[in-house]
Design an enzyme around this catalytic site. Structure first.
Site, PDB file in Angstrom:
ATOM      1  CG  ASP A 154      42.055  49.274  44.974  1.00 10.19           C
ATOM      2  OD1 ASP A 154      42.892  48.714  44.242  1.00 10.19           O
ATOM      3  OD2 ASP A 154      41.148  48.664  45.574  1.00 10.19           O
ATOM      4  CE  LYS A 217      37.506  49.064  46.645  1.00  5.27           C
ATOM      5  NZ  LYS A 217      38.856  49.303  47.233  1.00  5.27           N
ATOM      6  CE  LYS A 253      38.750  45.621  46.284  1.00 10.72           C
ATOM      7  NZ  LYS A 253      40.120  46.166  46.517  1.00 10.72           N
TER       8      LYS A 253
END
Length: 317
Positions: A154, A217, A253
């Site tokens: 991430d 995300k 996400k």
């Protein structure tokens, strides 16, 4: 489901610059979601089980220890108490969370704890949460986490590239991180609370996908504003647009501030309405969550017993 891999594409500057978002239309659409669809009783229980399967169970605190991470990994492997599993009759599902997300320091600990479970370890990287470390240092951090066994990375973008409209710099940055990931999947955190406008969020989403992000995300969870449904609608519409143009499926996400089962249901409804059933699976949808599992487990206990449990009965409290 096999994990999705999005190829690196070319930067389409014309598409980025011509992308606009109508805020009032977004707000009207989001307001209609709870009114259009609701789930109750056994169907709600089934949706909450799906929410568990799509969680990135996360610990990203300054007081993290190896013990905390081991406890988190044990919970990821067995996210529901056995009495609830038995009452629901789901023992054969072998339910787990989608992943465990930790800082680089604890990647090896989590990998060892989860060996043989099939649960991937995700590492936050690139100077999380601000993303302002020297560029070579951020690249080295990605490579180090992959070498330690992280299957997902991430990364955080440089928000200044978005705020100044430097789309080429943003594309080059994300592409370099993608190449540093090797076989590990790249989840690109936009930091939506610091991007000022929905149009900026839409454009940043497109650039991140063009650069090869496997997921986009919302947030680090450290901004003042994190995952909200209007932001989610904009990002999912960009995923749909990019998929229609390229045929590539990009995951989504939402992270930060999602702490209740009701919120989880709202997000699952958004995904079903905007992207379809295929995006209700962990290879294309994840919650970034640290406290969400506690409330989901509490709601499932209420479903099987008719009573709400005290907070101390929840092992993640």
């Amino acid at each position: 489901m096999p994990p999705v891999r999005v190829p690196i594409g070319a930067l389409d500057m014309a598409l980025v610059r011509h992308t606009r978002v109508n805020r009032s239309a977004v707000e009207r659409r989001v307001a209609s979601l709870p009114a259009r669809r609701t789930v109750k009783k056994e169907w709600q229980a089934a949706w909450l089980l799906r929410a568990i399967a799509c969680m990135d169970l996360t610990t990203l605190s300054g007081d993290d220890t190896a013990g905390n991470v081991l406890r988190l990994c044990a919970k990821a492997h067995r996210p529901l108490r056995q009495d609830i599993v038995d009452a629901l009759g789901i023992g054969d599902l072998r339910l787990t969370t989608g992943a465990v997300c930790v800082y680089h320091q604890y990647v090896a600990t989590a990998v060892d704890a989860l060996r043989g479970t099939g649960i991937p370890v995700a590492a936050v990287s690139t100077g999380f949460p601000a993303g302002l470390s020297p560029f070579e240092q951020r690249l080295a951090e990605v490579r180090a986490s992959v070498a330690a066994g992280a299957a997902e990375i991430d990364i955080v973008i440089t928000r200044g590239h978005v705020l100044t409209g430097n789309w080429q710099a943003l594309y080059d940055e994300v592409r370099a991180f993608r190449e540093a990931c090797g076989d590990a999947h790249l989840k690109t955190i936009l930091g939506v609370g610091e991007l000022a406008t929905l149009t900026n969020i839409a454009r940043a989403s497109l650039v991140a996908m063009m650069a090869g992000s496997d997921f986009i995300k919302t947030s680090t969870g450290k901004e003042s504003s994190n995952a909200t449904l209007p932001v989610g609608l904009v990002m999912t519409r960009m995923i749909r647009e990019y998929g229609a143009r390229t045929g590539h499926e990009v995951g989504f996400k939402p992270a930060g501030g999602i702490r209740t089962a009701k919120q989880a249901l709202d997000w699952l409804i958004l995904m079903k309405e905007e992207l379809g059933d295929r995006w209700l699976r962990p290879h294309l949808f994840r919650f970034g969550a640290s406290g969400l599992l506690t409330d989901v487990e509490r709601q499932l206990e209420h479903y099987v017993t008719g009573r709400y449990a005290a907070a101390y009965r929840q092992p993640m409290v």
